[in-house]
Scaffold this motif. Sequence first.
Motif, short mmCIF file in Angstrom:
data_model
loop_
_atom_site.label_atom_id
_atom_site.label_comp_id
_atom_site.label_asym_id
_atom_site.label_seq_id
_atom_site.Cartn_x
_atom_site.Cartn_y
_atom_site.Cartn_z
N SER A 254 10.47 -19.32 -38.95
CA SER A 254 11.02 -20.67 -38.81
C SER A 254 10.12 -21.56 -37.97
O SER A 254 10.03 -22.76 -38.22
CB SER A 254 12.43 -20.61 -38.23
OG SER A 254 12.42 -20.15 -36.91
N MET A 255 9.42 -21.00 -36.98
CA MET A 255 8.48 -21.81 -36.18
C MET A 255 7.29 -22.25 -37.03
O MET A 255 6.82 -23.38 -36.91
CB MET A 255 8.01 -21.03 -34.96
CG MET A 255 9.05 -20.95 -33.88
SD MET A 255 8.43 -20.17 -32.40
CE MET A 255 8.74 -18.47 -32.76
N VAL A 256 6.78 -21.35 -37.89
CA VAL A 256 5.67 -21.71 -38.77
C VAL A 256 6.10 -22.81 -39.74
O VAL A 256 5.39 -23.80 -39.95
CB VAL A 256 5.15 -20.47 -39.52
CG1 VAL A 256 4.21 -20.85 -40.64
CG2 VAL A 256 4.48 -19.52 -38.55
N LEU A 257 7.29 -22.67 -40.32
CA LEU A 257 7.79 -23.69 -41.23
C LEU A 257 8.02 -25.02 -40.51
O LEU A 257 7.72 -26.08 -41.07
CB LEU A 257 9.09 -23.22 -41.89
CG LEU A 257 8.95 -22.16 -42.96
CD1 LEU A 257 10.32 -21.64 -43.39
CD2 LEU A 257 8.19 -22.70 -44.14
N THR B 74 6.43 -26.13 -37.86
CA THR B 74 5.11 -26.71 -37.57
C THR B 74 4.52 -27.35 -38.81
O THR B 74 4.00 -28.48 -38.75
CB THR B 74 4.16 -25.64 -37.02
OG1 THR B 74 4.75 -25.07 -35.84
CG2 THR B 74 2.80 -26.21 -36.69
N ALA B 75 4.61 -26.68 -39.95
CA ALA B 75 4.11 -27.24 -41.20
C ALA B 75 4.88 -28.50 -41.58
O ALA B 75 4.29 -29.50 -42.02
CB ALA B 75 4.19 -26.21 -42.33
N THR B 76 6.18 -28.48 -41.41
CA THR B 76 7.00 -29.65 -41.72
C THR B 76 6.63 -30.83 -40.83
O THR B 76 6.52 -31.97 -41.31
CB THR B 76 8.49 -29.31 -41.56
OG1 THR B 76 8.82 -28.22 -42.42
CG2 THR B 76 9.37 -30.49 -41.89
N ASN B 77 6.43 -30.59 -39.55
CA ASN B 77 6.05 -31.67 -38.65
C ASN B 77 4.68 -32.24 -39.01
O ASN B 77 4.46 -33.44 -38.91
CB ASN B 77 6.06 -31.19 -37.20
CG ASN B 77 7.46 -31.02 -36.68
OD1 ASN B 77 8.39 -31.65 -37.17
ND2 ASN B 77 7.62 -30.19 -35.69
N TRP B 78 3.76 -31.39 -39.42
CA TRP B 78 2.43 -31.86 -39.82
C TRP B 78 2.54 -32.75 -41.05
O TRP B 78 1.94 -33.82 -41.12
CB TRP B 78 1.52 -30.67 -40.07
CG TRP B 78 0.15 -31.08 -40.47
CD1 TRP B 78 -0.84 -31.58 -39.67
CD2 TRP B 78 -0.40 -31.04 -41.79
NE1 TRP B 78 -1.97 -31.85 -40.41
CE2 TRP B 78 -1.71 -31.53 -41.72
CE3 TRP B 78 0.11 -30.64 -43.02
CZ2 TRP B 78 -2.53 -31.63 -42.83
CZ3 TRP B 78 -0.71 -30.73 -44.12
CH2 TRP B 78 -2.01 -31.22 -44.02
N ILE B 79 3.31 -32.31 -42.03
CA ILE B 79 3.50 -33.09 -43.26
C ILE B 79 4.20 -34.41 -42.94
O ILE B 79 3.83 -35.47 -43.44
CB ILE B 79 4.27 -32.28 -44.32
CG1 ILE B 79 3.41 -31.12 -44.82
CG2 ILE B 79 4.73 -33.16 -45.47
CD1 ILE B 79 4.16 -30.11 -45.64
#
Length: 145
Positions: A71-74, A76-81
Amino acid sequence: MSNPVTSSSTDHDGTDRPPQTGQEQPALAKRMRWYDGFAMSLTMPAALVASLGASIGGLGAWGAIALWAASMVLATATNWIYTELAAMFPESSGGIAHYAAEGWKSRAPVVGPLASVGYWFPWTTSLAIYAGIIGSFVRAQWFPG
């Protein structure tokens, strides 16, 4: 007597805005400081308290670690997008549904409403789940039996 359209005014926080002429459109003030983001992130401990114990109980320690790492990886990816999308549309107030509608309006106009429902549904259901878990904690702690 000064002209109210061209005179400078003061924001709600006491800072001066530049004078507005009749041709300018009002815009959102984009002044967020690091502690504003910190204050908004203070809601996450409630989510952790409500779901960390339940995930350890249901998945075991290593399963919960894997779940929380994923969930932390997801996140982080969501925040980047989300940051990339916000940079593409700096003139608007934003939101996932707004970005989807703007990006897909020429090819598939149904994506905007679909993104709205897709964004709304997980948030409302997670709030209901958190409320149920916290309610069961309160009932077990102060109203046993």
